[in-house]
Structure formats: C-alpha cells, structure tokens
Design a protein around this motif. Structure first.
Motif, PDB file in Angstrom:
ATOM      1  N   LEU A   1       0.825  -1.207   0.000  1.00  0.00           N
ATOM      2  CA  LEU A   1       0.000   0.000   0.000  1.00  0.00           C
ATOM      3  C   LEU A   1       0.864   1.264   0.000  1.00  0.00           C
ATOM      4  N   VAL A   2       1.905   1.257   0.834  1.00  0.00           N
ATOM      5  CA  VAL A   2       2.805   2.412   0.890  1.00  0.00           C
ATOM      6  C   VAL A   2       3.578   2.558  -0.419  1.00  0.00           C
ATOM      7  N   ALA A   3       4.045   1.445  -0.970  1.00  0.00           N
ATOM      8  CA  ALA A   3       4.793   1.505  -2.233  1.00  0.00           C
ATOM      9  C   ALA A   3       3.915   2.050  -3.352  1.00  0.00           C
ATOM     10  N   LYS A   4       2.653   1.619  -3.395  1.00  0.00           N
ATOM     11  CA  LYS A   4       1.719   2.142  -4.396  1.00  0.00           C
ATOM     12  C   LYS A   4       1.513   3.640  -4.199  1.00  0.00           C
ATOM     13  N   ALA A   5       1.363   4.059  -2.953  1.00  0.00           N
ATOM     14  CA  ALA A   5       1.189   5.482  -2.659  1.00  0.00           C
ATOM     15  C   ALA A   5       2.418   6.286  -3.078  1.00  0.00           C
ATOM     16  N   GLU A   6       3.606   5.722  -2.860  1.00  0.00           N
ATOM     17  CA  GLU A   6       4.842   6.419  -3.262  1.00  0.00           C
ATOM     18  C   GLU A   6       4.903   6.584  -4.778  1.00  0.00           C
ATOM     19  N   ASP A   7       4.466   5.564  -5.512  1.00  0.00           N
ATOM     20  CA  ASP A   7       4.452   5.677  -6.981  1.00  0.00           C
ATOM     21  C   ASP A   7       3.524   6.796  -7.432  1.00  0.00           C
ATOM     22  N   ILE A   8       2.362   6.882  -6.817  1.00  0.00           N
ATOM     23  CA  ILE A   8       1.419   7.951  -7.172  1.00  0.00           C
ATOM     24  C   ILE A   8       1.986   9.306  -6.771  1.00  0.00           C
ATOM     25  N   ARG A   9       2.683   9.346  -5.639  1.00  0.00           N
ATOM     26  CA  ARG A   9       3.322  10.595  -5.185  1.00  0.00           C
ATOM     27  C   ARG A   9       4.313  11.111  -6.225  1.00  0.00           C
ATOM     28  N   GLU A  10       5.111  10.192  -6.794  1.00  0.00           N
ATOM     29  CA  GLU A  10       6.071  10.604  -7.819  1.00  0.00           C
ATOM     30  C   GLU A  10       5.341  11.169  -9.033  1.00  0.00           C
ATOM     31  N   GLN A  11       4.227  10.551  -9.410  1.00  0.00           N
ATOM     32  CA  GLN A  11       3.438  11.069 -10.526  1.00  0.00           C
ATOM     33  C   GLN A  11       2.946  12.476 -10.231  1.00  0.00           C
ATOM     34  N   LEU A  12       2.507  12.686  -8.994  1.00  0.00           N
ATOM     35  CA  LEU A  12       1.987  13.994  -8.604  1.00  0.00           C
ATOM     36  C   LEU A  12       3.074  15.062  -8.628  1.00  0.00           C
ATOM     37  N   LEU A  13       4.269  14.710  -8.159  1.00  0.00           N
ATOM     38  CA  LEU A  13       5.372  15.675  -8.172  1.00  0.00           C
ATOM     39  C   LEU A  13       5.767  16.042  -9.601  1.00  0.00           C
ATOM     40  N   VAL A  14       5.798  15.060 -10.491  1.00  0.00           N
ATOM     41  CA  VAL A  14       6.117  15.334 -11.894  1.00  0.00           C
ATOM     42  C   VAL A  14       5.020  16.197 -12.511  1.00  0.00           C
ATOM     43  N   LEU A  15       3.762  15.874 -12.202  1.00  0.00           N
ATOM     44  CA  LEU A  15       2.624  16.609 -12.749  1.00  0.00           C
ATOM     45  C   LEU A  15       2.679  18.089 -12.397  1.00  0.00           C
ATOM     46  N   THR A  16       3.100  18.404 -11.178  1.00  0.00           N
ATOM     47  CA  THR A  16       3.114  19.792 -10.709  1.00  0.00           C
ATOM     48  C   THR A  16       4.489  20.444 -10.809  1.00  0.00           C
ATOM     49  N   GLY A  17       5.443  19.723 -11.402  1.00  0.00           N
ATOM     50  CA  GLY A  17       6.774  20.308 -11.573  1.00  0.00           C
ATOM     51  C   GLY A  17       7.617  20.264 -10.340  1.00  0.00           C
TER      52      GLY A  17
END
Length: 479
Positions: free
Chosen positions: A75-91
């Motif tokens: 669950l945490v690993a999945k959340a971390e993957d989404i977090r990376e997507q969010l950081l890339v999305l917002t620069g």
C-alpha cells in the motif's frame, strides 16, 4: 468488479499447478495423503497470501495487492508511486528522482501549487484526485500497520490543515529517524516558527542519516546562527563536537550572508570543551583571501594565534621552520607532491630546524611550500641559506607574488641548482606596490619547471635561516 476478476485469475493461475499435483497424489495415495496435503495447502496459501506479497511489495505493488489487498508495504509503495506522478505533474520533481532527491529540494505534496500555476489545463482536478488516492492508501496502510512511518508522512502530505500536518509528520519521525522527507519538513517548519531548538534536532538527525543533504541542511544552520535568538544554540551544538562539524565549517563561508558569521562562531567556541582547530579556521581565511579581503583574513588569523607567537611575530611567520606547518594561510602551507617530499626537520644540536626537500628518480610534482604575507608598500629583501645537491634542467626558486589578480611576480631568486656541502646564501629583492591586487602577497618555494620534460629532478637539499626585512628608502633616510 474488474479488480476482483483480476485477483481470481491470478490466484487461479498460481494454484493451478498445486491443484493438479494434489489430484494426482490423492488418486494414488487416497488415505495417507489427506493430512499432509491439507498441511501443504495451508502452507502454500500462507506463502501466496502473506510472504509473497511482501516479497513483491516494493517492486510490483499492484501484484502484491492483488494477492493481499491489505499488505501495508505494498500500500505504501503504491502510494509512493502515485506521489512521484503527482510531483512530476506539478513540476516538483523530474522523472527518475528518488524520495531522497525530492527531499533535498524540500519537495512535498503537503502544499503543492495549484495545477493552473504549473500550466495544467484543468485546475486542480487531477492533482486532487491523486492526493486523495495517496491519502486512502496511507489510511489503509496504517489500519494494518499502525507503526508505519512512511504511511504517517504520506497521510500528512495529503492533509490540508497545517497543524494536523505537523502532528502527522512528528508521528512519522517518532517511528523512524530515517524518514527523510518528514525530518526535512519539520526542519523547515521549526526554522520558520523560530523554534530553533527543534530545528537543530532535526538538522542533526538529517546530517547523521543523510549526509548527502548537508549543503541544504547547512544553509538552515547558517541562517539560524545569523539570527540573534539562534546563535547561542548553534554554538552549543557545535561545542558538542558532532561528526559533521568539520564539513560545516568548510561550507559556512559560502552559505553565510554576513561576512563575519564564521568568525563569531569560531570565537565563541574558543573557550568550549572542543575549541576551534586550524582545519576549521582555514576555509574561512581562504574564502576571505579569495575575495581579496586580506586585511580581514589577517586580523581573523591573529585572533587565534597563541600569545607567545604574537609576541615574536615578524613579517614572516616561523621563518626558522621552528614549528610544524599549521596549514593556515599566514603560516607555512605544504602542497601535495608526487615522487617528492617537503618537510621540516632538525639540522643541528642547538635545535635549529630546516626545510628539507628530497626527490625520487624520474618525473616529479614538487610539493610547493608557501605562505601568505601582508606587507605594506615598499622594498623588501628575503635572505636564507641552502645546502645539498639538485640535478635538474631547471632548479628550485623562492618567489614573491601579489596574492590576487594576475599574481604579478614582485621578485625571485636565481635558480637553486647544483651541489654545495656548505651552507650558501640566496636572496631576492622585491618592490611591493600600493595597488588593490597587491594588498597581500604570497611567498612560495617551488620547482620552476615549464614542461613535462623539465619535471625531471633528483637530489635533496635543506633550507634554513630565512629572514624577510624591509629595505629603508634612501630618500627617506636623507631627509
């Protein structure tokens, strides 16, 4: 429905070979195999539903969650993957950056900019959806592992209430000192709130656990030291002698906004249990000299000179090589050499000491000996004595240059070469001008080679009895 169907297909594929083996075994041993097969199936189920998801959690979190939807690591690993997507999305971070990389820039999804500020066409919608996903995954992880530090930090980053974010970040670091993002967030928050004691605690942990982040952390420590309310706390921290202290003093001259900040810290440490040492003073003096603030560097150096040396200080420090080099700019410094040595050694029963140089066979890199001096404008004479033998195309020289700018040569000796069993005198005379680039000077002893072929040198020699004096102006004497 699709997710449930995917889980059924995955489990069916994993159990198919086992099912076939069980049927075959029962048909051939119907009575003896019931207990062993039942136990085996239980073990297989435990492996597939418990152990295997943990093994796959970080590399394939989706597969792990298909096997066990409540696995906290997945669950945490999945959340971390989404977090990376969010950081890339917002620069906030470039692709491929790790959690530690984003932490080094202070990137956190706790308060990311609105999507329209980052150039996204639909303001906030995709960003908010990703944040909600991360929050839900973090809550599920905590429900199955209440001690999961990463889950607390991820939940904090998806929370809008600053006070609740702070509470959750603190919960994260309580459970793991290595939770870098939370430590960095709390360092920044504590410094902003002027809670300098807490800020120093977080800084110390980061410097011990993530030394690669030291340039960023040192910037906070310097800012705290330059605040009157934080100065004494930084001094107290440094006085305890943490392992990162030498690196801090190397970085300090570059990060300080006030030129005298390093000097204030070093002076405050003078009476502590761990007073300042030469290697910690050197970066500050070198930084001042590089800015052509020679007077300030010289005055700072004088403050750390023992009283007995202050009383006997002349134009040249330790002209008779009576003390080993401290490595500071206004004392002798010896550079690194290859196939050659420069050292201070005793040469007589009266305790006289000399500079000894020796060479191996073949090409060498001479370990240059130098000292920064502060001479008022005027004419000067350097005199000394040498014995030994030097065989080379080009020999050794003493040279006086300006410390800044083009390093203009003010005077130099003839090449010191050949053989002499008795002491022989050498000298140079130099005129020090009243110019900005010559506010300070460098006296250097070096091998005057100009090409690789001229780096061939052999032999050994001793230098002693240096004396630097100002030559009186004849016109002033006449008056």
């Amino acid at each position: 429905m699709k997710r449930k169907h995917h889980r059924k297909r995955l489990r069916s594929a994993l159990f198919a070979p086992v099912r076939s083996l069980v049927v075959s075994h029962i048909s051939s041993h119907p009575k003896r195999s019931v207990i062993s097969i039942t136990a085996g199936l239980i073990l297989v189920w435990l492996v597939v539903s418990k152990s295997l998801p943990y093994a796959l959690a970080t590399s394939a979190p989706d597969t792990a969650l298909a096997l066990n939807p409540n696995n906290p690591v997945a669950l945490v690993a999945k959340a971390e993957d989404i977090r990376e997507q969010l950081l890339v999305l917002t620069g906030g971070a470039g692709s491929g950056e790790s959690q530690g990389d984003t932490a080094s820039k202070g990137d956190t999804i706790a308060h990311l900019p609105e999507a329209e500020d980052a150039g996204i066409q639909q303001p906030g919608s995709e960003r908010d959806a990703l944040r909600r996903k991360i929050g839900r995954l973090a809550v599920r992880a905590l429900a199955n592992d209440p001690l999961n530090a990463k889950a607390y930090r991820l939940l904090a980053e998806t929370t809008d209430d600053p006070d609740l974010v702070r509470i959750l970040m603190r919960e994260a670091v309580k459970r793991s000192r290595h939770e870098t993002v939370a430590q960095f967030w709390l360092l920044n928050d504590s410094a902003y709130q002027k809670d300098f004691g807490s800020a120093l605690d977080h800084a110390d942990i980061l410097l011990r656990t993530r030394p690669d982040l030291s340039p960023y952390v040192f910037a906070y420590l310097t800012a705290i030291a330059e605040d009157p309310a934080g100065f004494s706390l930084v001094v107290q921290e440094l006085a305890e002698g943490p392992g990162w202290r030498p690196a801090f003093f190397v970085a300090l001259p570059r990060s300080a906004k006030q030129t005298d900040t390093p000097l204030k810290l070093m002076t405050a440490l003078r009476g502590s249990a761990r007073p300042i040492v030469s290697s910690e003073i050197a970066p500050y003096l070198n930084a001042l000299i590089a800015k052509n603030l020679i007077d300030a560097a010289y005055n700072a150096w004088l403050q750390f000179l023992p009283k007995d040396e202050l009383d006997t200080l002349g134009l040249l420090t330790h002209a008779n090589f009576e003390r080993d080099p401290s490595g500071l700019a206004f004392d002798w410094q010896i550079g690194r050499g290859v196939n050659a040595i420069s050292e201070f050694v005793p040469v007589g029963p009266e305790g006289e000491r000399a500079l000894h140089v020796a060479f191996g066979t073949g090409r060498v890199k001479f370990p240059e000996v130098r000292q920064t001096v502060l001479l008022p404008p005027g004419r000067y004479r350097l005199e000394g004595k040498l014995r030994g033998w030097i065989t080379a195309i080009r020999g050794l020289r003493w040279q006086l240059t300006c410390a800044s700018g083009s390093r203009r040569v003010l005077g130099e000796t003839d090449m010191l070469i050949g053989r002499s069993q008795q002491w022989r005198v050498f000298a140079l005379e130099a005129d020090v001008p009243q110019t900005e680039e010559c506010r300070g000077q460098i006296l250097r002893f070096f091998h005057d080679s100009r090409s690789a072929s001229e780096e061939l040198i052999s032999g050994e020699a001793w230098v002693a009895g240096l004396r630097l004096e100002r030559i009186p102006d004849p016109s002033a004497v006449m008056q």
